[in-house]
Write a protein that holds these residues in place. Structure first.
Motif, short mmCIF file in Angstrom:
data_model
loop_
_atom_site.label_atom_id
_atom_site.label_comp_id
_atom_site.label_asym_id
_atom_site.label_seq_id
_atom_site.Cartn_x
_atom_site.Cartn_y
_atom_site.Cartn_z
N ASP A 120 1.00 -1.50 -0.24
CA ASP A 120 0.16 0.14 -0.04
C ASP A 120 0.72 1.31 -0.02
OD1 ASP A 120 0.80 0.20 2.73
OD2 ASP A 120 -0.77 -0.56 3.58
N LYS A 121 0.20 2.39 -0.30
CA LYS A 121 0.96 3.67 -0.22
C LYS A 121 1.66 4.05 1.17
CE LYS A 121 1.73 7.75 -2.34
NZ LYS A 121 1.65 8.78 -1.33
N GLY A 154 -1.08 -5.74 -3.73
CA GLY A 154 -1.97 -5.02 -3.20
C GLY A 154 -3.15 -4.76 -3.79
N THR A 157 -6.15 0.46 -6.47
CA THR A 157 -5.78 1.91 -6.06
C THR A 157 -4.44 2.04 -5.30
OG1 THR A 157 -8.42 1.94 -5.36
CG2 THR A 157 -7.04 3.72 -4.38
N ASP A 158 -4.07 1.26 -4.64
CA ASP A 158 -2.53 1.37 -4.11
C ASP A 158 -1.55 1.62 -5.28
OD1 ASP A 158 -2.79 2.00 -0.88
OD2 ASP A 158 -3.94 0.66 -1.02
#
Length: 396
Positions: A120-121, A154, A157-158
């Motif tokens: 993830d970010k 993941g 979006t991430d």
């Protein structure tokens, strides 16, 4: 061997990359003579991209690759290896790991260096805050690292957030005909292509799941086509059909796989699959989606389990029960998960500590699944029955 050009730096990369996570083993260790011969054969036939990591083969993959490439072969290939974020609490941790990697690989530079398994970010943001990216840029300026990238497990979006957060030289994603809409997804692959970021593909066979123990309906669907192709060939051709794919990684563990993959890599072209071939994939995906219970690729990142559970093994046995409609599934489960071994590795050994879930690239709810597997594959009589047999056989 076909090549595709890295649009960032004009490197001509073999479309088949050698994944160094599944070398043949003997006695629990890499079978070095055999694996070396395989690597040398692959190089002779045009493979020039080798992907390893700090943790592969319990930390022995890099050292083996360094030895196998000694004597002049190092300069003929591109080495990719990875920095494990979960082992980096401060910048000095990363520096120490990198020094170790150079020593293991017997080299003074890394061609393609990745942040390993970003999910993830926030994970990327943490590394950036520690100064990791600035440090990598310094190494790149010195020529110690040629390209900076990341491997990803993941959500879509991430993936897009990370892709846009830094001027990456390349990225690595899981992609195969069963994961077109999972993880980075097809749209993520296309976004990377639009941004001019080379994409390296991992798990094209989903850890062997798209080759081994396929349902008879799937085999027949492939076999009905006018040309004879193995399930592996079908899966690889599907990935290579995408023009955004620069390199496809295959964790080849025997000589036959090397030979087959190299042959295919000398034949394929992006966009070459026809309407009939693509419709075959639609039918195959429908069959497999209906039968697969747990989307495990057997990558092993969840291991070792503190309680001794063989998590990938449990998932594999459970999936096979449904994929194969195997009447012997419970017996095979007992047999392969060590019911009569000194150290059993079955699902009910799980203590639900949750350590495994933090490292699962597929975001599988491992504890929930192990409870279900224990219920279905073991049942209420499993422990008493196994206990009696172990007592009779004097297994402590």
């Amino acid at each position: 061997m076909k090549t595709r050009k890295n649009v960032k730096n004009t490197d001509e990369l073999s479309i088949l990359g050698f994944g160094c996570m599944r070398f043949p083993t003997q006695g629990g260790n890499i079978d070095e003579p055999r694996a070396t011969a395989m690597l040398h054969d692959a190089i002779k036939k045009g493979v020039n991209y080798f992907d390893t990591a700090y943790i592969y083969h319990a930390g022995k993959s890099e050292s083996f690759l360094g030895k196998a490439l000694a004597g002049g072969l190092r300069e003929k290939v591109y080495i990719a290896t990875k920095l494990p974020p979960y082992m980096v609490k401060k910048l000095e941790n990363a520096k120490k790991i990198f020094r170790t990697q150079l020593e293991r690989l017997q080299t003074d530079y890394i061609d393609y260096y990745l942040l390993h398994m970003l999910t993830d970010k926030p994970m990327f943001d943490r590394l950036q805050a520690l100064g990791v990216m600035n440090w990598l840029e310094e190494l790149k300026e010195k020529g110690t690292i040629k390209n900076i990238g990341f491997s990803f497990h993941g959500s879509k979006t991430d993936f897009e957030l990370i892709l846009k957060a830094y001027p990456w030289d390349f990225c690595q994603i899981q992609y195969n005909y069963m994961d077109e809409n999972n993880q980075a997804t097809k749209s993520g692959l296309e976004l990377a292509g639009t941004m001019g970021i080379p994409v390296i593909i991992m798990e094209p066979l989903r850890g062997g799941k798209l080759v081994n123990n396929l349902p008879e309906e799937v085999k027949k669907t492939f076999e009905d086509y006018k040309e004879v192709r193995s399930p592996a060939e079908w899966a690889l051709r599907w990935v290579w059909n995408h023009p955004q794919v620069t390199v496809l990684l295959s964790g080849m563990s025997d000589e036959a796989q090397v030979a087959e993959n190299i042959r295919i890599a000398g034949e394929v072209e992006a966009g070459a699959l026809g309407v009939e071939e693509l419709s075959i994939f639609d039918n195959v995906k429908k069959i497999l989606y209906e039968k697969t219970k747990i989307p495990c690729t057997a990558c092993g990142y969840c291991m070792p389990c503190p309680a001794g559970v063989n998590i990938p093994g449990c998932f594999s046995s459970y999936n096979d029960k449904y994929l194969l409609s195997d009447k012997m599934a419970r017996f095979k489960y007992m047999q392969t998960l060590g019911a009569l071994s000194v150290q059993p590795a079955n699902a009910s050994q799980c203590k639900e500590c949750g350590k495994c879930e933090a490292h699962c690239p597929q975001n599988i709810q491992i504890r929930v699944q192990l409870r279900q597997i224990s219920k279905e594959m073991e049942g209420i009589f499993y422990k008493p029955l196994v206990g009696l047999v172990r007592k009779f056989l004097r297994i402590k």
